[in-house]
Scaffold this motif. Structure first.
Motif, mmCIF file in Angstrom:
data_model
loop_
_atom_site.group_PDB
_atom_site.id
_atom_site.type_symbol
_atom_site.label_atom_id
_atom_site.label_comp_id
_atom_site.label_asym_id
_atom_site.label_seq_id
_atom_site.Cartn_x
_atom_site.Cartn_y
_atom_site.Cartn_z
ATOM 1 N N ARG A 12 0.825 -1.201 0.000
ATOM 2 C CA ARG A 12 0.000 0.000 0.000
ATOM 3 C C ARG A 12 0.867 1.261 0.000
ATOM 4 O O ARG A 12 0.567 2.254 -0.676
ATOM 5 N N GLN A 15 2.073 1.568 -3.541
ATOM 6 C CA GLN A 15 1.027 1.765 -4.537
ATOM 7 C C GLN A 15 0.623 3.220 -4.685
ATOM 8 O O GLN A 15 0.524 3.742 -5.807
ATOM 9 N N GLU A 21 -2.419 1.358 -10.120
ATOM 10 C CA GLU A 21 -3.805 0.953 -9.954
ATOM 11 C C GLU A 21 -3.909 -0.314 -9.128
ATOM 12 O O GLU A 21 -4.867 -0.513 -8.373
ATOM 13 N N GLU A 22 -2.948 -1.198 -9.278
ATOM 14 C CA GLU A 22 -2.937 -2.432 -8.504
ATOM 15 C C GLU A 22 -1.504 -2.891 -8.305
ATOM 16 O O GLU A 22 -0.596 -2.528 -9.062
ATOM 17 N N GLU A 24 0.632 -6.518 -6.495
ATOM 18 C CA GLU A 24 0.557 -7.768 -5.768
ATOM 19 C C GLU A 24 1.249 -7.631 -4.414
ATOM 20 O O GLU A 24 2.132 -6.791 -4.223
ATOM 21 N N ARG A 57 2.657 0.253 -14.185
ATOM 22 C CA ARG A 57 2.520 -1.103 -13.699
ATOM 23 C C ARG A 57 3.744 -1.498 -12.897
ATOM 24 O O ARG A 57 4.864 -1.036 -13.167
#
Length: 264
Positions: A12, A15, A21-22, A24, A57
């Protein structure tokens, strides 16, 4: 050079500042070494024709860049760092500098002060962390290497530059740090040529980092816990003078398992 670093932030915490956006889930890593997988942030292709905006990404890459033209990685030097001053000209880095610039999230890095050869002192490791905590973004380069058997692997290197005030007494190089307001410009390889981002490849501002002397636990790749960042005890080494520029030494590969890209 930068031969070890750390990423102990939560997914988090990575991110949000990197605009992902996402992402793992991944564990805290206290002693990341060459040839191991590292987390990098890259810009995706534009969303539609004529739309220059890009998404970002997160992906894994082997720390040790392999240009596409390499025939046998075993006979090629381990390129964990690229000198910012010459990366745009060197055959190993110039294509990545133009087309595949990335960001490498980090909680800090390690560097060793090496005393003069006549001294009986051992090299002293330091944990170089952002003043006040948090994470930073190293400037990185990425190449996707295809082996003769058709397997693909993403690889990366960290750009380095001369030292700032805090680093000068310890080492003559440090990673290039990209400020959040410059993330988009650094990642925009469609519109920003290497000459357009040359102003970003400078030493971090004085006061950006603080150096903490740590024990030699960090010397061993097998030591991967938070104890490697614990401040060292005992007397301080002799005063360390500012270092003159030296030719960087080649990095040695770290021991790694065949499934190392599954660490996250």
């Amino acid at each position: 050079m930068c031969g070890r670093f750390s990423l102990t932030a939560t997914p988090r915490e990575v991110q949000e500042p990197f605009g992902l956006e996402e992402i793992e889930d991944f564990p805290a890593r206290y002693n990341i070494a060459p040839t191991q997988p590292i987390l990098i942030v890259a810009a995706d292709r534009p969303r539609a024709e004529g739309d220059n905006r890009t998404d970002r990404r997160a992906l894994l890459a082997r720390w040790g860049l392999l240009p596409g033209w390499v025939k046998d990685p075993a006979d090629f030097p381990l390129l964990i760092n690229a000198r910012a001053e010459t990366a745009a000209e060197k055959a190993s880095f110039r294509t990545a500098m133009r087309h595949r610039r990335v960001l490498i999230p980090a909680s800090g890095f390690y560097e060793w002060h090496r005393p003069p050869k006549v001294s009986k002192q051992k090299s002293t490791p330091y944990w170089i962390r952002p003043t006040g905590g948090g994470i930073v973004a190293f400037a990185g380069l990425m190449e996707t290497y295809m082996s003769p058997d058709g397997a693909e692997i993403d690889t990366a290197a960290i750009l380095t530059v001369g030292p700032n005030r805090e680093m000068a007494p310890i080492h003559d190089r440090m990673p290039v740090v990209i400020a959040p307001e410059d993330f988009a410009r650094w990642l925009d390889c469609l519109n920003q040529e290497p000459r357009h981002v040359a102003d970003l490849m400078v030493p971090a501002a004085d006061g950006c980092f603080e150096a903490v002397r740590v024990s030699d636990l960090v010397n061993k790749v097998a030591n991967t816990g938070p104890e490697v960042q614990k401040p060292a005890t005992g007397p301080e080494p002799d005063a360390i003078p500012a270092r003159a520029a030296q030719k960087p030494k080649k990095a040695k590969p770290a021991d790694s398992a065949p499934d190392q890209m599954k660490l996250f």
